[in-house]
Design a protein around this motif. Sequence first.
Motif, PDB file in Angstrom:
ATOM      1  N   ASN A   1      29.291  39.419  25.649  1.00 28.80           N
ATOM      2  CA  ASN A   1      28.906  38.285  26.475  1.00 28.80           C
ATOM      3  C   ASN A   1      29.908  37.146  26.343  1.00 28.80           C
ATOM      4  N   TYR A   2      30.238  36.767  25.103  1.00 32.43           N
ATOM      5  CA  TYR A   2      31.116  35.621  24.904  1.00 32.43           C
ATOM      6  C   TYR A   2      32.590  35.958  25.123  1.00 32.43           C
ATOM      7  N   LEU A   3      32.975  37.185  24.854  1.00 38.14           N
ATOM      8  CA  LEU A   3      34.353  37.567  25.154  1.00 38.14           C
ATOM      9  C   LEU A   3      34.585  37.561  26.665  1.00 38.14           C
ATOM     10  N   ASN A   4      33.623  38.046  27.435  1.00 40.56           N
ATOM     11  CA  ASN A   4      33.775  38.030  28.891  1.00 40.56           C
ATOM     12  C   ASN A   4      33.746  36.611  29.464  1.00 40.56           C
ATOM     13  N   LYS A   5      32.949  35.730  28.851  1.00 39.03           N
ATOM     14  CA  LYS A   5      32.990  34.323  29.265  1.00 39.03           C
ATOM     15  C   LYS A   5      34.404  33.764  29.103  1.00 39.03           C
ATOM     16  N   LYS A   6      34.999  34.047  27.956  1.00 40.61           N
ATOM     17  CA  LYS A   6      36.354  33.552  27.694  1.00 40.61           C
ATOM     18  C   LYS A   6      37.355  34.145  28.685  1.00 40.61           C
ATOM     19  N   LEU A   7      37.266  35.440  28.920  1.00 40.97           N
ATOM     20  CA  LEU A   7      38.235  36.092  29.799  1.00 40.97           C
ATOM     21  C   LEU A   7      38.127  35.561  31.221  1.00 40.97           C
ATOM     22  N   ARG A   8      36.923  35.316  31.699  1.00 39.90           N
ATOM     23  CA  ARG A   8      36.778  34.764  33.051  1.00 39.90           C
ATOM     24  C   ARG A   8      37.347  33.339  33.113  1.00 39.90           C
ATOM     25  N   LYS A   9      37.093  32.538  32.073  1.00 39.84           N
ATOM     26  CA  LYS A   9      37.665  31.186  32.040  1.00 39.84           C
ATOM     27  C   LYS A   9      39.188  31.259  32.031  1.00 39.84           C
ATOM     28  N   ASP A  10      39.736  32.181  31.234  1.00 42.80           N
ATOM     29  CA  ASP A  10      41.188  32.344  31.179  1.00 42.80           C
ATOM     30  C   ASP A  10      41.750  32.804  32.523  1.00 42.80           C
ATOM     31  N   ALA A  11      40.967  33.597  33.257  1.00 41.85           N
ATOM     32  CA  ALA A  11      41.411  34.045  34.581  1.00 41.85           C
ATOM     33  C   ALA A  11      41.608  32.852  35.513  1.00 41.85           C
ATOM     34  N   VAL A  12      40.729  31.849  35.410  1.00 38.50           N
ATOM     35  CA  VAL A  12      40.889  30.631  36.214  1.00 38.50           C
ATOM     36  C   VAL A  12      42.234  29.979  35.895  1.00 38.50           C
ATOM     37  N   THR A  13      42.510  29.840  34.602  1.00 35.97           N
ATOM     38  CA  THR A  13      43.757  29.201  34.170  1.00 35.97           C
ATOM     39  C   THR A  13      44.973  29.978  34.648  1.00 35.97           C
ATOM     40  N   LEU A  14      44.977  31.286  34.466  1.00 36.57           N
ATOM     41  CA  LEU A  14      46.132  32.099  34.837  1.00 36.57           C
ATOM     42  C   LEU A  14      46.382  32.071  36.342  1.00 36.57           C
ATOM     43  N   ARG A  15      45.331  32.170  37.133  1.00 38.51           N
ATOM     44  CA  ARG A  15      45.497  32.120  38.591  1.00 38.51           C
ATOM     45  C   ARG A  15      46.013  30.753  39.031  1.00 38.51           C
ATOM     46  N   ASN A  16      45.532  29.701  38.377  1.00 37.75           N
ATOM     47  CA  ASN A  16      46.009  28.352  38.718  1.00 37.75           C
ATOM     48  C   ASN A  16      47.482  28.167  38.349  1.00 37.75           C
ATOM     49  N   LEU A  17      47.894  28.742  37.222  1.00 33.99           N
ATOM     50  CA  LEU A  17      49.297  28.659  36.821  1.00 33.99           C
ATOM     51  C   LEU A  17      50.201  29.337  37.844  1.00 33.99           C
ATOM     52  N   VAL A  18      49.775  30.491  38.325  1.00 34.54           N
ATOM     53  CA  VAL A  18      50.552  31.197  39.350  1.00 34.54           C
ATOM     54  C   VAL A  18      50.579  30.374  40.640  1.00 34.54           C
ATOM     55  N   ALA A  19      49.428  29.833  41.028  1.00 33.38           N
ATOM     56  CA  ALA A  19      49.336  29.065  42.276  1.00 33.38           C
ATOM     57  C   ALA A  19      50.200  27.807  42.231  1.00 33.38           C
ATOM     58  N   SER A  20      50.363  27.230  41.035  1.00 34.12           N
ATOM     59  CA  SER A  20      51.158  26.006  40.909  1.00 34.12           C
ATOM     60  C   SER A  20      52.647  26.287  40.716  1.00 34.12           C
ATOM     61  N   GLY A  21      53.028  27.564  40.729  1.00 32.82           N
ATOM     62  CA  GLY A  21      54.438  27.924  40.681  1.00 32.82           C
ATOM     63  C   GLY A  21      55.071  27.891  39.302  1.00 32.82           C
ATOM     64  N   LYS A  22      54.266  28.017  38.247  1.00 29.65           N
ATOM     65  CA  LYS A  22      54.817  28.023  36.892  1.00 29.65           C
ATOM     66  C   LYS A  22      55.689  29.264  36.685  1.00 29.65           C
ATOM     67  N   SER A  23      56.671  29.145  35.793  1.00 25.50           N
ATOM     68  CA  SER A  23      57.590  30.249  35.537  1.00 25.50           C
ATOM     69  C   SER A  23      56.899  31.355  34.754  1.00 25.50           C
ATOM     70  N   THR A  24      57.520  32.530  34.792  1.00 28.80           N
ATOM     71  CA  THR A  24      56.967  33.676  34.053  1.00 28.80           C
ATOM     72  C   THR A  24      56.878  33.371  32.561  1.00 28.80           C
ATOM     73  N   SER A  25      57.890  32.726  32.013  1.00 31.32           N
ATOM     74  CA  SER A  25      57.879  32.423  30.576  1.00 31.32           C
ATOM     75  C   SER A  25      56.771  31.436  30.226  1.00 31.32           C
ATOM     76  N   GLU A  26      56.524  30.468  31.103  1.00 35.51           N
ATOM     77  CA  GLU A  26      55.441  29.508  30.861  1.00 35.51           C
ATOM     78  C   GLU A  26      54.084  30.200  30.912  1.00 35.51           C
ATOM     79  N   ILE A  27      53.924  31.103  31.850  1.00 35.21           N
ATOM     80  CA  ILE A  27      52.651  31.820  31.983  1.00 35.21           C
ATOM     81  C   ILE A  27      52.426  32.732  30.785  1.00 35.21           C
TER      82      ILE A  27
END
Length: 442
Positions: free
Chosen positions: A173-199
Amino acid sequence: MSAIKRELTAKFAATFKENNKQTALQRGVVKNGISASAENMVAHVNNVPVFSVDLATGKVANQMQSGRCWMFAALNTFRHKMLNVFNLKDFELSQNYTFFWDKYEKANYFYENILATATEDLTSRKVAFLLQTPQQDGGQWDMIVSIFEKYGVVPKTAMPESSNSSNSRDLNNYLNKKLRKDAVTLRNLVASGKSTSEIQSEKENMLEEVYNFLAISLGTPPETFDFEYRDEEKNYHLDQNLTPQSFYEKYVGINLNDYVSIINAPTTDKPYNQSYTVEMLGNVVAGKEVKYLNVDMDTFKKLAIAQLEQGESVWFGCDVGQSSTRDSGIMALDAYDMNDLFDIDFTMTKAERLDYGESLMTHAMVLTGVDLVDGKSTKWKVENSWGEKVGTKGFFVMSDEWMDEYTYQIVVRKDLLTPEQLAAYEKAPTVLAPWDPMGALA
């Protein structure tokens, strides 16, 4: 669309009340439950736990309240060999150790798939599929091979069970909560044009949090350990300063590249004698590809029998909840007679059940015996991982007809395949969609 009219329902109710057979069945089923009322004792008579080929395997393990059957089954096949070679008794390999690394790797696998689909809409079926269940306890044979090859194995004494490996609900339950929250962050990083190394740097921070979460919940996996035991003759043994990899090499010693997954999926989209894989199915990035050879059921059973006759147990995956009695451990098509109980025909073909979502692989166990009459299988001995209080001290009996309908996968040695079968397996596989039933996790 056509609504149900009250008059139609009133007609059904009146007809039901006038039928003495149905009202008698109603009394029994309401009080005792559907399965108990439909259980057929003939299935017990026809599936006595005696087998012409019966391997010695030791006591049955218990996965408790977790979905680790696939890794229990794999570790049990190793344990069977070790019991005989090293004259061990009541020995188990650590399921908590493989559980830790599987969770850790699944988190990274999820992150990489989120990044690979980051430019797709949230309504994309692939993105929705990933977010529905970021990770779970289940897995496939090739996935556990990836864990063994990268991390080795350890005896249970080196990393015993924990509360959260034996009951994994909160952890998931809590690991999946974390992974979904991290998915928000990762998708936002890609959308904002961050570099591969930053991601990737941000992803490494996420993985460190996952590692800490798992270490707190499951314990820290050992890097070195001592293996201390007495064999069945009470002789004392001590092997010091082992690593998980050196332990695997010395005490298990199985070349996992010698084994292949065989499936029986009789649907029109999967012709026999061809290899298949499933998109986005795995746990270890750059690990072993999940791959199957699809064969007819007669070939499927012959391969399983050949391996058992050579003294080696067989990992297999099935839909264990179909027509099986959990307490007494009978897996047979006539275990329950639901058609007669309700006067409804529930029959579907194996292909129809797969195509329409009625069945898929839900559980992995080990074939440890088979009863042969004139060279033909009649029933199979199954080592489960639900402890000794079910079945016959934890062992189930599977009828041959049940295997035909509800068993989907076995793992056998390559040398049991014909040259034509091996060539078909080694060809580039057809890629199935992530939600294909052959991508189900046991």
